[in-house]
Design a protein around this motif. Structure first.
Motif, PDB file in Angstrom:
ATOM      1  N   ILE A 119       1.041  -1.299  -0.069  1.00 26.41           N
ATOM      2  CA  ILE A 119      -0.152  -0.010   0.213  1.00 26.41           C
ATOM      3  C   ILE A 119       0.715   1.109   0.251  1.00 26.41           C
ATOM      4  CG2 ILE A 119      -1.441   1.311   1.586  1.00 26.41           C
ATOM      5  CD1 ILE A 119      -2.850  -1.848   2.582  1.00 26.41           C
ATOM      6  N   ILE A 120       0.878   2.297  -1.074  1.00 31.73           N
ATOM      7  CA  ILE A 120       1.157   3.748  -1.262  1.00 31.73           C
ATOM      8  C   ILE A 120       0.126   4.838  -0.451  1.00 31.73           C
ATOM      9  CG2 ILE A 120       2.427   4.442  -2.376  1.00 31.73           C
ATOM     10  CD1 ILE A 120       4.027   2.536  -3.338  1.00 31.73           C
ATOM     11  N   PRO A 121       0.470   6.018   0.024  1.00 30.55           N
ATOM     12  CA  PRO A 121      -0.249   6.877   0.583  1.00 30.55           C
ATOM     13  C   PRO A 121       0.001   8.109  -0.128  1.00 30.55           C
ATOM     14  CG  PRO A 121       1.152   6.481   2.443  1.00 30.55           C
ATOM     15  CD  PRO A 121       1.477   5.367   1.451  1.00 30.55           C
ATOM     16  N   VAL A 122      -1.088   8.654  -1.070  1.00 34.99           N
ATOM     17  CA  VAL A 122      -0.814   9.696  -1.537  1.00 34.99           C
ATOM     18  C   VAL A 122       0.311  10.569  -1.152  1.00 34.99           C
ATOM     19  CG1 VAL A 122      -2.011  11.832  -3.239  1.00 34.99           C
ATOM     20  CG2 VAL A 122      -2.646   9.388  -3.834  1.00 34.99           C
ATOM     21  N   LYS A 193       5.546  -4.845  -8.598  1.00 35.37           N
ATOM     22  CA  LYS A 193       4.610  -5.101  -7.577  1.00 35.37           C
ATOM     23  C   LYS A 193       3.100  -4.668  -8.189  1.00 35.37           C
ATOM     24  CE  LYS A 193       7.295  -6.697  -4.135  1.00 35.37           C
ATOM     25  NZ  LYS A 193       8.549  -7.135  -4.093  1.00 35.37           N
ATOM     26  N   HIS A 194       2.383  -5.058  -7.446  1.00 35.81           N
ATOM     27  CA  HIS A 194       0.501  -4.784  -7.523  1.00 35.81           C
ATOM     28  C   HIS A 194       0.740  -3.253  -6.394  1.00 35.81           C
ATOM     29  CE1 HIS A 194      -3.598  -5.806  -8.879  1.00 35.81           C
ATOM     30  NE2 HIS A 194      -3.336  -4.281  -8.558  1.00 35.81           N
ATOM     31  N   ILE A 195       0.924  -2.042  -6.396  1.00 32.71           N
ATOM     32  CA  ILE A 195       0.407  -1.322  -5.712  1.00 32.71           C
ATOM     33  C   ILE A 195      -0.984  -0.701  -5.491  1.00 32.71           C
ATOM     34  CG2 ILE A 195       1.267   1.124  -5.255  1.00 32.71           C
ATOM     35  CD1 ILE A 195       3.841   0.247  -7.003  1.00 32.71           C
ATOM     36  N   LEU A 196      -1.428  -0.417  -3.885  1.00 29.67           N
ATOM     37  CA  LEU A 196      -2.953   0.037  -3.701  1.00 29.67           C
ATOM     38  C   LEU A 196      -2.367   2.175  -3.639  1.00 29.67           C
ATOM     39  CD1 LEU A 196      -5.890  -0.564  -3.491  1.00 29.67           C
ATOM     40  CD2 LEU A 196      -5.611  -0.585  -1.186  1.00 29.67           C
ATOM     41  N   LEU A 197      -2.460   2.322  -4.008  1.00 28.52           N
ATOM     42  CA  LEU A 197      -2.643   3.560  -4.041  1.00 28.52           C
ATOM     43  C   LEU A 197      -3.920   3.825  -3.255  1.00 28.52           C
ATOM     44  CD1 LEU A 197      -1.987   6.096  -6.775  1.00 28.52           C
ATOM     45  CD2 LEU A 197      -0.393   5.926  -4.535  1.00 28.52           C
ATOM     46  N   VAL A 198      -3.500   4.692  -2.078  1.00 28.31           N
ATOM     47  CA  VAL A 198      -4.826   5.095  -1.326  1.00 28.31           C
ATOM     48  C   VAL A 198      -4.391   6.813  -0.584  1.00 28.31           C
ATOM     49  CG1 VAL A 198      -5.526   5.102   1.219  1.00 28.31           C
ATOM     50  CG2 VAL A 198      -4.382   3.237   0.593  1.00 28.31           C
ATOM     51  N   THR A 207      -5.197  13.988  -9.087  1.00 25.98           N
ATOM     52  CA  THR A 207      -3.437  13.209  -8.218  1.00 25.98           C
ATOM     53  C   THR A 207      -2.965  11.761  -8.516  1.00 25.98           C
ATOM     54  OG1 THR A 207      -4.812  15.101  -7.177  1.00 25.98           O
ATOM     55  CG2 THR A 207      -3.173  13.073  -5.966  1.00 25.98           C
ATOM     56  N   ILE A 208      -3.825  10.805  -9.066  1.00 22.48           N
ATOM     57  CA  ILE A 208      -3.970   9.434  -8.723  1.00 22.48           C
ATOM     58  C   ILE A 208      -3.491   9.174 -10.344  1.00 22.48           C
ATOM     59  CG2 ILE A 208      -5.755   7.907  -8.885  1.00 22.48           C
ATOM     60  CD1 ILE A 208      -5.303   8.856  -5.683  1.00 22.48           C
ATOM     61  N   GLU A 209      -3.897  10.325 -11.234  1.00 19.51           N
ATOM     62  CA  GLU A 209      -3.437   9.476 -12.844  1.00 19.51           C
ATOM     63  C   GLU A 209      -2.408  10.067 -12.667  1.00 19.51           C
ATOM     64  OE1 GLU A 209      -5.489  12.557 -14.980  1.00 19.51           O
ATOM     65  OE2 GLU A 209      -4.221  11.651 -17.037  1.00 19.51           O
ATOM     66  N   SER A 210      -1.244  11.655 -11.923  1.00 20.83           N
ATOM     67  CA  SER A 210      -0.151  11.341 -11.638  1.00 20.83           C
ATOM     68  C   SER A 210       0.821  10.404 -11.535  1.00 20.83           C
ATOM     69  CB  SER A 210       0.192  13.194 -10.974  1.00 20.83           C
ATOM     70  OG  SER A 210       1.206  13.518 -11.533  1.00 20.83           O
ATOM     71  N   CYS A 211       0.413   9.998 -10.400  1.00 19.34           N
ATOM     72  CA  CYS A 211       0.904   9.182  -9.969  1.00 19.34           C
ATOM     73  C   CYS A 211       1.144   8.782 -10.074  1.00 19.34           C
ATOM     74  CB  CYS A 211       0.371   8.435  -7.616  1.00 19.34           C
ATOM     75  SG  CYS A 211       0.547   9.958  -6.356  1.00 19.34           S
ATOM     76  N   THR A 212       0.219   7.441 -10.595  1.00 22.72           N
ATOM     77  CA  THR A 212       0.380   6.361 -11.468  1.00 22.72           C
ATOM     78  C   THR A 212       1.147   6.130 -12.630  1.00 22.72           C
ATOM     79  OG1 THR A 212      -1.704   6.233 -10.988  1.00 22.72           O
ATOM     80  CG2 THR A 212      -1.526   5.101 -12.860  1.00 22.72           C
ATOM     81  N   ASN A 213       1.576   7.172 -13.628  1.00 22.94           N
ATOM     82  CA  ASN A 213       2.088   7.583 -14.224  1.00 22.94           C
ATOM     83  C   ASN A 213       3.528   7.675 -13.495  1.00 22.94           C
ATOM     84  OD1 ASN A 213       0.539   8.180 -16.835  1.00 22.94           O
ATOM     85  ND2 ASN A 213       0.056  10.605 -16.024  1.00 22.94           N
ATOM     86  N   VAL A 225      -6.663   1.439  -6.963  1.00 25.50           N
ATOM     87  CA  VAL A 225      -6.738   2.579  -5.726  1.00 25.50           C
ATOM     88  C   VAL A 225      -7.743   2.407  -4.945  1.00 25.50           C
ATOM     89  CG1 VAL A 225      -7.606   3.587  -8.073  1.00 25.50           C
ATOM     90  CG2 VAL A 225      -7.197   5.388  -5.961  1.00 25.50           C
ATOM     91  N   VAL A 226      -7.813   3.105  -4.463  1.00 19.33           N
ATOM     92  CA  VAL A 226      -9.440   2.866  -3.151  1.00 19.33           C
ATOM     93  C   VAL A 226      -8.856   4.544  -2.505  1.00 19.33           C
ATOM     94  CG1 VAL A 226      -9.437   0.904  -3.036  1.00 19.33           C
ATOM     95  CG2 VAL A 226      -7.940   2.052  -0.999  1.00 19.33           C
ATOM     96  N   ALA A 227     -10.068   5.581  -2.469  1.00 19.85           N
ATOM     97  CA  ALA A 227     -10.540   5.957  -1.162  1.00 19.85           C
ATOM     98  C   ALA A 227     -11.413   6.540  -0.058  1.00 19.85           C
ATOM     99  CB  ALA A 227     -10.325   7.749  -2.402  1.00 19.85           C
ATOM    100  N   LEU A 228     -11.343   7.234   0.495  1.00 18.04           N
ATOM    101  CA  LEU A 228     -12.643   7.031   2.069  1.00 18.04           C
ATOM    102  C   LEU A 228     -13.884   7.326   1.263  1.00 18.04           C
ATOM    103  CD1 LEU A 228     -11.291   7.936   5.332  1.00 18.04           C
ATOM    104  CD2 LEU A 228     -12.184   5.792   4.134  1.00 18.04           C
TER     105      LEU A 228
END
Ligand SMILES: [Zn+2]
Length: 233
Positions: A119-122, A193-198, A207-213, A225-228
């Motif tokens: 898991i990687i937090p933004v 690795k298969h990363i779960l962005l949080v 923001t998620i798009e930028s992290c993913t790229n 990706v997941v968010a609250l």
């Protein structure tokens, strides 16, 4: 003794009432931060059971996200919005952990987490982190990680610039604006690795798009990706 303790506890509660961070109602003795009613009535999206859900669709044609989901909806005046505000701006980081753990157990039970490696937090920009004192997405990640028995990696990805405000911009402008906001600082840890962005809230998804790229520049990385909460714009 117990009677005396309860009496004392009730007395203290009268002087300093503990209120739920979601709805503002009084907390019962056995409740902590969030009342039972909030836990029950906060609407769930259940997007983790629906692969082509609205959060997943947000990234179609933008970046290859494996799976995407959000716990609840970010509506004005909603309990989840109050909770996220108290987490971010009042520094009650246990809210992030508790909700992360709650969501993490649903994600685990449904099989969503099966092929996730870490898991990687933004990340927050270091200057913002200094001001706030903690990263709210990291608190949420720790709860999810606890429920799913997965490691939380906070050193592999960093934020190098603070993004300008994203509102009132076209999707293309937003995209160019968020390019290169993040930087992978430890490619070795995430290779293959298969990363779960949080994140706390997903709105436009930029923001998620930028992290993913950035993450996908590393060999054989996959991103989910997941968010609250999901805020419809
Ligand atoms: Zn409540």
């Amino acid at each position: 003794m117990s009677y005396l303790y309860d009496f004392w506890d009730d007395f203290i509660s009268l002087l300093f009432p503990r209120l739920c961070y979601g709805c503002g109602n009084y907390l019962l003795r056995n409740e902590n931060l969030i009342c039972t009613e909030c836990y029950v009535v906060i609407p769930r999206t259940n997007y983790h059971n629906e692969p082509d859900n609205p959060v997943a669709q947000l990234f179609w044609g933008r970046c290859p996200i494996e799976k995407a989901a959000a716990f609840s909806y970010y509506n004005k005046g909603s309990r989840i919005r109050n909770l996220i505000h108290n987490l971010k701006y009042k520094g009650i980081r246990e809210i992030g952990y508790d909700l992360g753990k709650l969501y993490g157990s649903s994600l685990t039970t449904s099989g969503f987490m099966t092929d996730i490696d870490m898991i990687i937090p933004v990340p927050l920009h270091p200057s913002k982190l200094r001001i706030r004192g903690f990263n709210q997405s990291e608190s949420i990640s720790e709860g999810i990680g606890e429920a799913a028995s997965l490691p939380v990696e906070v050193k592999a990805l960093t934020r190098v610039i603070i993004s300008a405000t994203q509102t009132k911009k076209s999707r293309y402008e937003r995209w160019t604006n968020v390019e290169r906001i993040f930087k992978v600082t430890d490619p070795q840890t995430i290779t293959g690795k298969h990363i779960l962005l949080v994140d706390d809230v997903i709105t436009t998804g930029s923001t998620i798009e930028s992290c993913t790229n950035e993450l996908m520049k590393v060999a054989n990385v996959r991103v989910s990706v997941v968010a609250l909460a999901y805020a419809t714009v």
